[in-house]
Structure formats: structure tokens, C-alpha cells
Design a protein around this motif. Structure first.
Motif, PDB file in Angstrom:
ATOM      1  N   ALA A 519      30.470  39.566  34.953  1.00  0.00           N
ATOM      2  CA  ALA A 519      30.601  38.993  36.295  1.00  0.00           C
ATOM      3  C   ALA A 519      31.676  37.912  36.332  1.00  0.00           C
ATOM      4  N   VAL A 520      31.781  37.107  35.289  1.00  0.00           N
ATOM      5  CA  VAL A 520      32.808  36.063  35.230  1.00  0.00           C
ATOM      6  C   VAL A 520      34.200  36.689  35.226  1.00  0.00           C
ATOM      7  N   VAL A 521      34.382  37.741  34.432  1.00  0.00           N
ATOM      8  CA  VAL A 521      35.683  38.426  34.392  1.00  0.00           C
ATOM      9  C   VAL A 521      36.021  39.016  35.758  1.00  0.00           C
ATOM     10  N   GLN A 522      35.048  39.655  36.404  1.00  0.00           N
ATOM     11  CA  GLN A 522      35.287  40.248  37.719  1.00  0.00           C
ATOM     12  C   GLN A 522      35.571  39.176  38.761  1.00  0.00           C
ATOM     13  N   MET A 523      34.920  38.027  38.634  1.00  0.00           N
ATOM     14  CA  MET A 523      35.166  36.939  39.582  1.00  0.00           C
ATOM     15  C   MET A 523      36.592  36.427  39.448  1.00  0.00           C
ATOM     16  N   PHE A 524      37.075  36.297  38.235  1.00  0.00           N
ATOM     17  CA  PHE A 524      38.457  35.871  38.028  1.00  0.00           C
ATOM     18  C   PHE A 524      39.421  36.893  38.629  1.00  0.00           C
ATOM     19  N   ARG A 525      39.110  38.167  38.488  1.00  0.00           N
ATOM     20  CA  ARG A 525      39.976  39.198  39.072  1.00  0.00           C
ATOM     21  C   ARG A 525      40.013  39.092  40.595  1.00  0.00           C
ATOM     22  N   LEU A 526      38.863  38.852  41.222  1.00  0.00           N
ATOM     23  CA  LEU A 526      38.818  38.713  42.681  1.00  0.00           C
ATOM     24  C   LEU A 526      39.571  37.479  43.144  1.00  0.00           C
ATOM     25  N   ILE A 527      39.428  36.377  42.417  1.00  0.00           N
ATOM     26  CA  ILE A 527      40.164  35.156  42.768  1.00  0.00           C
ATOM     27  C   ILE A 527      41.661  35.394  42.658  1.00  0.00           C
TER      28      ILE A 527
END
Length: 714
Positions: A519-527
Motif C-alpha cells: 500500500a505504501v508503494v502504491q500510495m507513492f505511485r499515486l502521489i
């Protein structure tokens, strides 16, 4: 006969030395307890956020248009219940820049029961009122109050903003009154007129009115498309469900047939690719030979330089020669890979067949995607509802609007009840205090954006947790199948239910840990994607290059984390260790069998992707013929669709997702069996004391290849 070798000893790993290991560990303890507690606390906070958003938000603000006082049009139980349409006093003022800034037209807006049907001005009403009061009765329904009398002067009406200066034929569009435009002999008209009086002494034309209406239409176009899409769904929902049901049956049949056709499908595709490349080589050679006979065949790329017309390069024999060399290298590479990896490819195909057999013995695993779908639907619905309630939280905020856009107080907050007595009304004649949006200055309203980010992050965490739970439960069930010495007699009862219970009871923390990392990796991608869209105009070539590099890196990182997590969940399901140790053990095991992993992944991915495309393609062709009315045998199909591609894409994407759900079970089965297979090779040597747990088919392939583990290191 090859001499049997001892399995390798892996220092510090007691699993290899356990001669009584016969499947997933039963006596377990809770793992990653700290992460489990954090996960539970976040869920509690998420529930509290939902309650707070539910108290402060109001989704009616999305469903109903809002007048200048912040009241909803058409809402039941209010004075506007029978007035569902929004009417603009002066639509011509909607060309103001404030429409773009506030998404609000700088003119009074009221709720009405119907739109005007004729041309009338306030000056005309004052004259006709003396002869026939019915004119005023009709006109007054578009005023702020129907109890007013046409006694005020035009100047006073404009200052008090009681009535519109003019009305013209309109039609409701998205619950708003818009001019009734039409084209007559190529000329734009409104109510069969090209020019009309605006009520303030000016003559306007239909083109000006159309420009003003477009200022609002740009804001409402997305909603118009949404309404049409909804109509198409309402017409075709029955056929969409039929298509998705057929997709489910096809997916189920494909999984069953893989038990008998996995090898056939793989070799058919492989030889097809070889044949296509061979044809490409022949075609390139033919073009090269034909150009060889041309008088200008000596020309090369250096002679013609850089050309915008790409077809120029295809007139050079050098181009076709380069293509022929590339295709020859690719052809040789594929053939050599097939020759040297033929045995491992046979193992991969055997694993595919073994996976079908395992699913046949544990058919409840094919139902599990339905449970995953329900959990995911709950998570998505909860996230969407909270997002809407957060977006509609607050009290009505009113801002100053000026038709001419020349007021220094424009876009400042105001109070409509006392606005006419303030200095703003005196300093900016014509300025008005209108509803803008919903917001507030409390602590809660100041952190709405933070709450939305928190909502998105927990949503990603929960989605990944649900997927992780399914992977761990399925891995436990299929591991129970593999480690049964006599299949299916030794398979424990209810293996999927047992594995699911173990995952929830003992390994919630480990699953939450793995899903948190993802989830942290995906959040960075969305940001990163959000910043890219916000700063797109301010980027130079260097920043664009860095952005592409970051996107590529995060994409690769997400794929790697997903791969490691999936294999870690398999180890958790089998041995019951914490996430970090399971991930380490899975990584080490895969690295010791890296070549088998590469071949198995590619073969499995190809067969499953082929199945997904086959299911989605078959259903897509049938849906296309149905929604475009090209199936004469079906006379009761959907007709008169706004966008036939809407239900078509829904069926295709839905069919693909259904196939993906079935084949994800299959992929998890193959991956679990493969890891158990590698563990079996390291743990046992095929002797009477340490027999292999693999089936006779795989055992026969193993003996033919002499794929026994390497000799134990001294």
C-alpha cells in the motif's frame, strides 16, 4: 539408474531436517502481533472517520442543484419539493471569469417548477399588467417571490435582484433551464428568433446566448454523459448479467480443460510464433531481393538522412536486411531456448495439469473469488461513500460575485442576509452574494484533504489485505493437497475453510504487514501521478525524464513486492512463520531454483493470459453483435442505445475480471504446488524412508530428467 543423492542441508532451517513433515503446520502461534494491533487501530480510526463524515456530510448536495441561498431544488419535504429545476436570472452573465473560478454563474439562481416557454421582459410585463394580470402571474413564477407586484422600476429590480429582466424559451437540461436552441437555414436561433431584447435596453443575438450557456455546459458535460451512460445501463443490465454468467461458465470450463490441453495450448502457440517469425524472415528476404535489382539499390540510410516520411526507409534494401537479421536472431534464440529448456518446460506443463487436478479435488476454491469479490466490493463502497461524505461536508459558503468582474471584493466570503447593508454592496454596484460551495473553518473542515488522503491509504491497505487473505487461504488449501501422500484419501476435510481460519486467527498481522508495504508503494505511485498532472505545464525535459524514471522504478518495485508477498504468503500458509522470515525463506528457495521459476512463470502466464483473452474475446464478439443489432435471431435485444460501447466494454472488462478471478485461483495453485515441489526436492530423495510427495506423473518426469537435488555440501 542414477545414484540417489542426499538432499542439501540448509543451515539454520529446521524444516529440512523434520522427517515427519506432512503438510501445513497445525500447531501455530500468532505472528506479527504489533502490526496486527496497528492494523486494528487503523480500522477503528477508519470507522470513526466514516461516522464523523456521515454526521457532517450530505450527499444530496451532489444529487440536487442548489439555488443562490444554498437550498436544494426538488428535495422532498422542503418548499422546493415541486420545484426541481434551477433557473438563472441573467444567463448572459455566465460568460464571466468567475464561472471558471467558482463553478458558479454570477447571477441569482432560483428553483422553479418549469422553464420559461416564451419571450418576455420586465418592461413588457409592467405595460401588459394593466390590461391582463395573467401575464404577471406567469412571469412572477420566475421571480424571487411570487407575491411581488410589478411596481418597481427596472433600476430598482436590478438593484434588489427580485426578478429577471427578461425570460426566453428554455428547456430543462440536467435539472437546469437552458435556452431552446435550434438551427434554421443554417442560422442559430432561440425560440425561432435570432435576436431578442435582454430587458435592459440592449438587443442580443442567439450566438451570445449560446456562448453564455456554454460557460455552464462545460461544467455539466461530464454529468450529461453520466446520465446517458446510466440510461444505457438501465436498458442493457439484463444482457450484461447474461454475458457475465456465460463468462463465468467459460472460465470454469477452461480451468477444467487445462488438465488435458495445457501442453497442446503451449506448443500450439510456440510453433505458431516460430511460424510467424519464419514468415517474417521470408518476407524480408523477398523484399531485399526485389530491391537488390533496382538501379538505386546502393542507397543507404546515410544517403537519405532523417526523413519524416517513414515509408522512405522501406525503399532501402538495408532496412529489410536489418529486419531479416533481427528476426533470424529472435528465431534462433527461441529455438535454442526450447531445445535447452525443453525438460523444464515439460515440468511447467505438468504443473499446469497438476493444478487442474488439485482444483478438481478441492472445487470450493473456485467459489472463493466470489468471497473476495464481496470483500472488495465492501471496501470500495465504503471508500466511495466516505469520499462523497467528506467532499460534501460543511455549511454553505457564500462569496461575492460581480457580473463585470471588476470588483476588488470578488470571491470574498459574505453573508447574504446582511450583504445589501455592507460596504461591499456600496463599493461594487451590481455585486451579489451567492452560494459558492460547502465548507467551514472548524478543525474538522481544515483537515478534509488530510482525511481524504487517509481514506485513500486505508482503502489501498484493505484492498491489498483482502487479496493477501485470499492468497494465503488458497495456498494453505493447495499445500494440504500437495503434502497428502495418497491423493485424494489423505487430503484433510474442508482444507480451504481450515486454511482460511488459520490465516485469520494466527496471521492477520503478517498479512497486514505485507499489504502495508504494498500500500505504501502504491500510495507513492499515486502521489507521483497527481504531481505529474498538477505540474505538467511547468515541466522541462530533465524533469520529464526524471518523472519517467521514477514511474518506471515504482512500477518495477510494485511488481517485485507483489511477487515476493505472494510467495511469502505461501510459506506463511505452510509453516506459520512471521512475514519477514517467510519472505526470506521464499526468496532463498526461489533463488536456489531461479531457472525453474523463470520458465514456470512464463509458461503459466502465457496459458492463463491466453485463457483470459479467449474468454473476454468470445463474450466481447457476442456482445458486439447483440448491442449493434447484428443478431437477427434475438428480436428482444437492446435497441436505441446512446453509446453501445458502454455496455460492450462493461461486458468485456467484466468477463476479463471474472476470468482473472478464476485464473488467479489457478495461478495461486500453480505457485503453491511449485514451491511445495521445490521444498519436496530439497527435503526428500525419493527413497522408501523419504518418498517424494509429488504425483506419479511429475515423478516420472523427474526421474527421466534426473532432477534430483545436488549432493550435500561438506
Amino acid at each position: 539408474m542414477a545414484k540417489k543423492r542426499k538432499p542439501p542441508s540448509i543451515k539454520g532451517d529446521p524444516r529440512i531436517h523434520d522427517p515427519h513433515f506432512k503438510g501445513p503446520i497445525v500447531n501455530r502461534s500468532c505472528t506479527d502481533v504489533l502490526c496486527c494491533m496497528i492494523f486494528i487501530l487503523f480500522i477503528i480510526a477508519y470507522i470513526l472517520l466514516g461516522l464523523v463524515a456521515w454526521v457532517n456530510g450530505d450527499p444530496r448536495r451532489v444529487a440536487y442543484p442548489t439555488d443562490s441561498q444554498g437550498y436544494f431544488c426538488g428535495q422532498k419535504g422542503t418548499p422546493n419539493e415541486n420545484k426541481p429545476i434551477l433557473f438563472y436570472f441573467n444567463l448572459l452573465s455566465c460568460t464571466s471569469p468567475s464561472v471558471v473560478v467558482n463553478l458558479q454563474c454570477p447571477t441569482r439562481q432560483i428553483c422553479v417548477s418549469k422553464c420559461p416557454e416564451r419571450f418576455l421582459t420586465y418592461m413588457e410585463i409592467q405595460f401588459r399588467y394593466r390590461k391582463d394580470r395573467n401575464y404577471w402571474t406567469y412571469y412572477s413564477q420566475f421571480c424571487k417571490s411570487a407575491h411581488l407586484k410589478p411596481a418597481k422600476t427596472l433600476t430598482q429590480v436590478l438593484l434588489d435582484d427580485d426578478c429577471p429582466t427578461a425570460i426566453f424559451p428554455s428547456k430543462p437540461y440536467l435539472q437546469r433551464c437552458f435556452p431552446d436552441f435550434s438551427t434554421k437555414n443554417g442560422t442559430l436561433t432561440v425560440g425561432n428568433k435570432t435576436v431578442f431584447e435582454d430587458g435592459s435596453g440592449k438587443t442580443r443575438n442567439a450566438v451570445e446566448l449560446r456562448a453564455a450557456a456554454n460557460g455552464i455546459n462545460k461544467v455539466l458535460d461530464a454529468r450529461a454523459i453520466g446520465v446517458k451512460v446510466f440510461e444505457d445501463y438501465a436498458t442493457t443490465w439484463y444482457w450484461i448479467l447474461i454475458g457475465l454468467t456465460i463468462a463465468m461458465l467459460l472460465s470454469w470450463m477452461f480451468v477444467i480443460l487445462l488438465r488435458f490441453t495445457a501442453g497442446f495450448l503451449f506448443w500450439l502457440f510456440t510453433f505458431g510464433v516460430i511460424g510467424i517469425i519464419a514468415y517474417g524472415i521470408w518476407h524480408c528476404y523477398r523484399e531485399y531481393s526485389s530491391l537488390q535489382e533496382q538501379p538505386d539499390s546502393h542507397l543507404t540510410v546515410y544517403h537519405i538522412g532523417i526523413q519524416t516520411d517513414i515509408s522512405m526507409y522501406f525503399q532501402l534494401k538495408q532496412t529489410w536486411f536489418a529486419f531479416m537479421i533481427i528476426l533470424c536472431i529472435l528465431e534462433v534464440f527461441i529455438i535454442l531456448m526450447l531445445i535447452f529448456l525443453r525438460d523444464r518446460i515439460r515440468i511447467s506443463i505438468a504443473l499446469l495439469k497438476e493444478g487442474s487436478k488439485a482444483i478438481g479435488y478441492i472445487p470450493t476454491t473456485l467459489i472463493y473469488p466470489v468471497l473476495t469479490f464481496i470483500f472488495l466490493s465492501i471496501c470500495i463502497s465504503y471508500w466511495a461513500v466516505i469520499a462523497v461524505y467528506l467532499a460534501t461536508s460543511g455549511v454553505p459558503i457564500y462569496k461575492v460575485t460581480a457580473p463585470e468582474g471588476q470588483c476588488k471584493y470578488e470571491n470574498k466570503t459574505c453573508n447574504p442576509e446582511i450583504f445589501n447593508t455592507t460596504e461591499i454592496a456600496k463599493a461594487c454596484p451590481g455585486a451579489q452574494c451567492h452560494f459558492a460551495f460547502y465548507g467551514g473553518k472548524s478543525l474538522y473542515h481544515q483537515y478534509i484533504t488530510t482525511f481524504q488522503i487517509f481514506n485513500l491509504f486505508i482503502f489501498l491497505w484493505l484492498i491489498n489485505f483482502v487479496i493477501a487473505l485470499g492468497q494465503c487461504a488458497l495456498a494453505g488449501a493447495f499445500a494440504s493437497y500437495y503434502w497428502a501422500l495418497k491423493k485424494p484419501d489423505d487430503i484433510p476435510p474442508y482444507p480451504l475453510f481450515t486454511a482460511f481460519g488459520r490465516a485469520i486467527r494466527y496471521h492477520t498481522g503478517s498479512l497486514a504487514f505485507g499489504s502495508l508495504i504494498l500500500a505504501v508503494v502504491q500510495m507513492f505511485r499515486l502521489i507521483l501521478e497527481y504531481l505529474d498532472k498538477r505540474l505538467k505545464e511547468a515541466q522541462n525535459n530533465i524533469s520529464k525524464f526524471l518523472k519517467c524514471c521514477l514511474r518506471c522504478c515504482f512500477w518495477c518495485l510494485e511488481k517485485a513486492v507483489k511477487f515476493l508477498n505472494r510467495n511469502a504468503y505461501v510459506m506463511i500458509a505452510i509453516y506459520g512463520k512471521n512475514f519477514c522470515r517467510s519472505a526470506r525463506d521464499a526468496f532463498n528457495l526461489l533463488m536456489r531454483n531461479i531457472l525453474k521459476v523463470a520458465v514456470m512463470d512464463r509458461v503459466t502466464d502465457f496459458v492463463l493470459i491466453l485463457g483470459k483473452i479467449l474468454v473476454a474475446g468470445c463474450i466481447g464478439v457476442l456482445a458486439f453483435l447483440l448491442f449493434t443489432e447484428r443478431l437477427p435471431m434475438i428480436t428482444e435485444g437492446p435497441t436505441s442505445l446512446n453509446y453501445y460501447w458502454v455496455p460492450l466494454m462493461t461486458v468485456i472488462i467484466g468477463s476479463y475480471l471474472i476470468a482473472h478471478g478464476f485464473f488467479s485461483v489457478y495461478a495461486m495453485c500453480i505457485e503453491t504446488i511449485f514451491i511445495c515441489f521445490c521444498e519436496d526436492l530439497e527435503r526428500n530423495d525419493g527413497s522408501t524412508e523419504k518418498p517424494y510427495f509429488i504425483t506419479p506423473t511429475l515423478h516420472g518426469i523427474l526421474n527421466k530428467k534426473q532432477l534430483v537435488p545436488q549432493k550435500q555440501k561438506e
